[in-house]
Design an enzyme around this catalytic site. Structure first.
Site, PDB file in Angstrom:
ATOM      1  N   GLN A  71      -1.015 -29.549   4.569  1.00 27.30           N
ATOM      2  CA  GLN A  71      -0.200 -29.800   5.747  1.00 27.30           C
ATOM      3  C   GLN A  71      -0.290 -31.258   6.216  1.00 27.30           C
ATOM      4  O   GLN A  71      -1.220 -31.976   5.847  1.00 27.30           O
ATOM      5  CB  GLN A  71      -0.654 -28.890   6.889  1.00 27.30           C
ATOM      6  CG  GLN A  71      -0.442 -27.411   6.628  1.00 27.30           C
ATOM      7  CD  GLN A  71      -0.708 -26.582   7.867  1.00 27.30           C
ATOM      8  OE1 GLN A  71      -1.663 -25.834   7.920  1.00 27.30           O
ATOM      9  NE2 GLN A  71       0.138 -26.728   8.871  1.00 27.30           N
ATOM     10  N   HIS A  72       0.648 -31.621   7.090  1.00 25.80           N
ATOM     11  CA  HIS A  72       0.592 -32.817   7.947  1.00 25.80           C
ATOM     12  C   HIS A  72       0.823 -34.170   7.279  1.00 25.80           C
ATOM     13  O   HIS A  72       1.073 -35.153   7.965  1.00 25.80           O
ATOM     14  CB  HIS A  72      -0.747 -32.917   8.704  1.00 25.80           C
ATOM     15  CG  HIS A  72      -1.244 -31.641   9.280  1.00 25.80           C
ATOM     16  ND1 HIS A  72      -0.500 -30.900  10.163  1.00 25.80           N
ATOM     17  CD2 HIS A  72      -2.418 -30.967   9.107  1.00 25.80           C
ATOM     18  CE1 HIS A  72      -1.198 -29.821  10.506  1.00 25.80           C
ATOM     19  NE2 HIS A  72      -2.362 -29.831   9.881  1.00 25.80           N
ATOM     20  N   ASP A 223      -0.019 -24.812   3.539  1.00 27.04           N
ATOM     21  CA  ASP A 223      -0.898 -24.018   2.661  1.00 27.04           C
ATOM     22  C   ASP A 223      -1.588 -22.867   3.394  1.00 27.04           C
ATOM     23  O   ASP A 223      -1.792 -21.792   2.821  1.00 27.04           O
ATOM     24  CB  ASP A 223      -1.901 -24.898   1.912  1.00 27.04           C
ATOM     25  CG  ASP A 223      -2.754 -25.780   2.796  1.00 27.04           C
ATOM     26  OD1 ASP A 223      -2.603 -25.760   4.035  1.00 27.04           O
ATOM     27  OD2 ASP A 223      -3.592 -26.518   2.239  1.00 27.04           O
TER      28      ASP A 223
HETATM   29  O1  LIG Z   1      -4.972 -29.951   7.891  1.00 25.88           O
HETATM   30  C1  LIG Z   1      -5.076 -28.799   7.495  1.00 25.88           C
HETATM   31  C2  LIG Z   1      -4.684 -27.663   8.370  1.00 25.88           C
HETATM   32  O2  LIG Z   1      -4.298 -28.039   9.649  1.00 25.88           O
HETATM   33  C3  LIG Z   1      -5.612 -28.551   6.119  1.00 25.88           C
HETATM   34  O3  LIG Z   1      -5.907 -27.190   5.920  1.00 25.88           O
HETATM   35  C4  LIG Z   1      -4.653 -29.058   5.082  1.00 25.88           C
HETATM   36  O4  LIG Z   1      -3.522 -28.185   5.075  1.00 25.88           O
HETATM   37  C5  LIG Z   1      -5.298 -29.225   3.715  1.00 25.88           C
HETATM   38  O5  LIG Z   1      -5.660 -28.050   3.120  1.00 25.88           O
HETATM   39  P1  LIG Z   1      -6.542 -27.899   1.780  1.00 25.88           P
HETATM   40  O6  LIG Z   1      -5.978 -28.805   0.753  1.00 25.88           O
HETATM   41  O7  LIG Z   1      -7.943 -28.170   2.139  1.00 25.88           O
HETATM   42  O8  LIG Z   1      -6.353 -26.449   1.389  1.00 25.88           O
END
Ligand SMILES: O=C(CO)[C@@H](O)[C@H](O)COP(=O)(O)O
Ligand SMILES: Nc1ncnc2c1ncn2[C@@H]1O[C@H](COP(=O)(O)OP(=O)(O)O)[C@@H](O)[C@H]1O
Length: 458
Positions: A71-72, A223
């Protein structure tokens, strides 16, 4: 057999699953690595997606595909669709000052009620403010902003036209400029960040809507929303690069402390979520420090008693987001001549990482979540030590589904949903799971809280 594909373009790698659309049976899969770093050119994700698809036998027979992703991350495109600069990822903390400014300018209460989130360095909106302040020429050249999964879906569409960018409600809700209650962008907040509101943003598709591409392309998801679709509900703790605690809710969370983010899920509901920057890589780093592999680290951790004879690790190795301490570093507390052993340090790493998640679990409970057990997923859920120690820290039974790619599975389930006209995603049979139960050891949490407090007092 009708096939669907799901992709997880996560921080460390890209994973693809191909499943039977009707039963969910796994037919084939593939993966490829992403480069390290918190600033990554999106072309690496595209290359990894191509390799992972090839590793999974390509798209032969596949009728629909959805992409879930980290995300983000801020992906800026110029007028001709070229990437303006490397994407800043969710775990890049350079926008911490921008986050504090945006919070002050609008007020934490107002952010929480209006957007469901209070800005922290992870969120896209803070990265846009950073760009405007530090790279004004890049900000000026930015004609469109999208997220990692949006960009990959767009590349697969092959159009090159910014108007063809699409996203979904779950990932849009993590930008800081999308209101998942009205399902509308907030141009005033976008302008507050980057100084203008004429930036193209992806069209937000409905939960089972689709776009044209080489096959039918689903809206995709953040994700964590995809993981929820993949495991099929409950309270989920994911231990990947990030540590995430989530549940599903009917009402958007509004937590002015910012610990719980009121994101949206991938089905039209909400996904209250607490996230740490530090999870599986705390174990990677500890194994490196002790000169052992992850299997040996697990054995060492299980050979030490609960509480690691007083050794406590506060695992803020990458700075931290929950609590919001972007400039912090990790620490080992309570070392003595007798307890300074590899076994205690290994145990302290596992306990410290899990205590960080327990803080998120408490915050979710305070927001109304019913936590009678948790489901553990993500790379570090493979660790036997993590599985056995988790119930002692969380104080509830821990269910570990069979090892798998639950984010990619959720994306595949969404892809299958685009092939039906149904109100809900297809019911797929769930995998076998193992339940880990143990008595809670509250002293571990208490000693961790005492050590972590030292950071908050600085
Ligand atoms: O920033 C967040 C949720 O807000 C993280 O969960 C990212 O979405 C990255 O996820 P992974 O690669 O660690 O699964
Ligand atoms: N047996 C294990 N014990 C602990 N951690 C593990 C084990 N196997 C893999 N991991 C860790 O899982 C992490 C990758 O998990 P994953 O959920 O794929 O991350 P992400 O989704 O953030 O890319 C890596 O840091 C890796 O070291």
């Amino acid at each position: 057999m009708t096939l669907v594909a799901g992709v997880d373009s996560s921080t460390q790698s890209c994973k693809v699953v191909v499943r039977d659309a009707e039963t969910g049976e796994l037919v084939r899969e593939g993966r490829a690595s992403h480069p390290d770093g918190t600033e990554v050119h999106p072309s690496h994700w595209w290359d990894a997606l191509q390799s992972a698809l090839a590793d999974a036998g390509g798209l032969d027979g596949v009728e629909a595909l959805s992409i879930a992703g980290q995300q983000h991350g801020m992906v800026c495109l110029d007028e001709s669709g070229e990437v303006v600069r490397e994407a800043l990822l969710w775990n890049d903390t350079r926008s911490a000052a921008a986050a504090a400014e945006l919070t002050d300018e609008v007020g934490a209460e107002q952010w929480a009620t209006r957007m469901g989130v209070v800005p922290v360095a992870s969120f896209t909106i803070t990265k846009l403010r950073w760009l405007a302040q530090h790279e004004p020429e890049n900000a000026r050249r930015t004609a469109a902003v999208c997220l990692p999964h949006d960009w990959l879906t767009w590349r697969l569409r092959g159009s090159g036209d910014l108007a063809d960018l699409v996203t979904d409600r779950s990932d849009a809700s993590g930008t800081g400029y999308f209101d998942s209650v009205t399902n509308e962008y907030a141009p005033d907040l976008l302008a507050l960040a980057i100084g203008r509101s004429d930036v193209v943003l992806p069209r937000v598709l409905g939960a089972s809507e689709w776009a044209d591409g080489p096959v039918r392309l689903g809206p995709g998801a953040g994700d964590n929303a995809a993981a929820m679709l993949g495991v099929g509900g409950g309270v989920v703790v994911s231990l990947g690069t990030s540590g995430v605690v989530t549940a599903t809710a009917d009402v958007r969370a509004a937590d002015p402390s910012g610990i719980v983010a009121g994101f949206a899920d991938a089905t039209g509901r909400y996904l209250p979520l607490a996230c740490t920057l530090n999870a599986a890589r705390v174990l990677d780093a500890t194994a490196r420090m002790l000169g052992v592999d992850l299997t040996r680290l697990s054995e060492l951790a299980l050979s030490a008693p609960p509480g690691a004879e007083g050794v406590v690790m506060v695992p803020y190795l990458e700075g931290e987001r929950t609590p919001n301490l972007p400039g912090s570093t990790g620490a080992l507390h309570g070392l003595t001549l007798t307890n300074a052993t590899p076994a205690n340090i290994a145990r302290a790493a596992v306990e410290g990482m899990l205590c960080g998640q327990a803080v998120g679990l408490d915050a979710l409970i305070a927001q109304g979540a019913d936590v009678s057990g948790v489901r553990l997923v993500g790379g570090a859920a493979v660790s036997q030590a993590v599985r056995e120690i988790a119930p002692t820290v969380f104080g509830v039974p821990v269910t570990v589904p069979a090892p798998g790619e639950y984010v990619a599975d959720g994306a595949a389930r969404q892809a299958a949903w685009t092939l039906t006209a149904a109100d809900n995603p297809p019911e797929w049979s769930s995998s076998e799971s193992t339940v880990f139960e143990a008595d809670a050891v509250p002293e571990v949490r208490a000693r961790y809280a005492e050590a972590a407090q030292k950071f908050l007092n600085r």
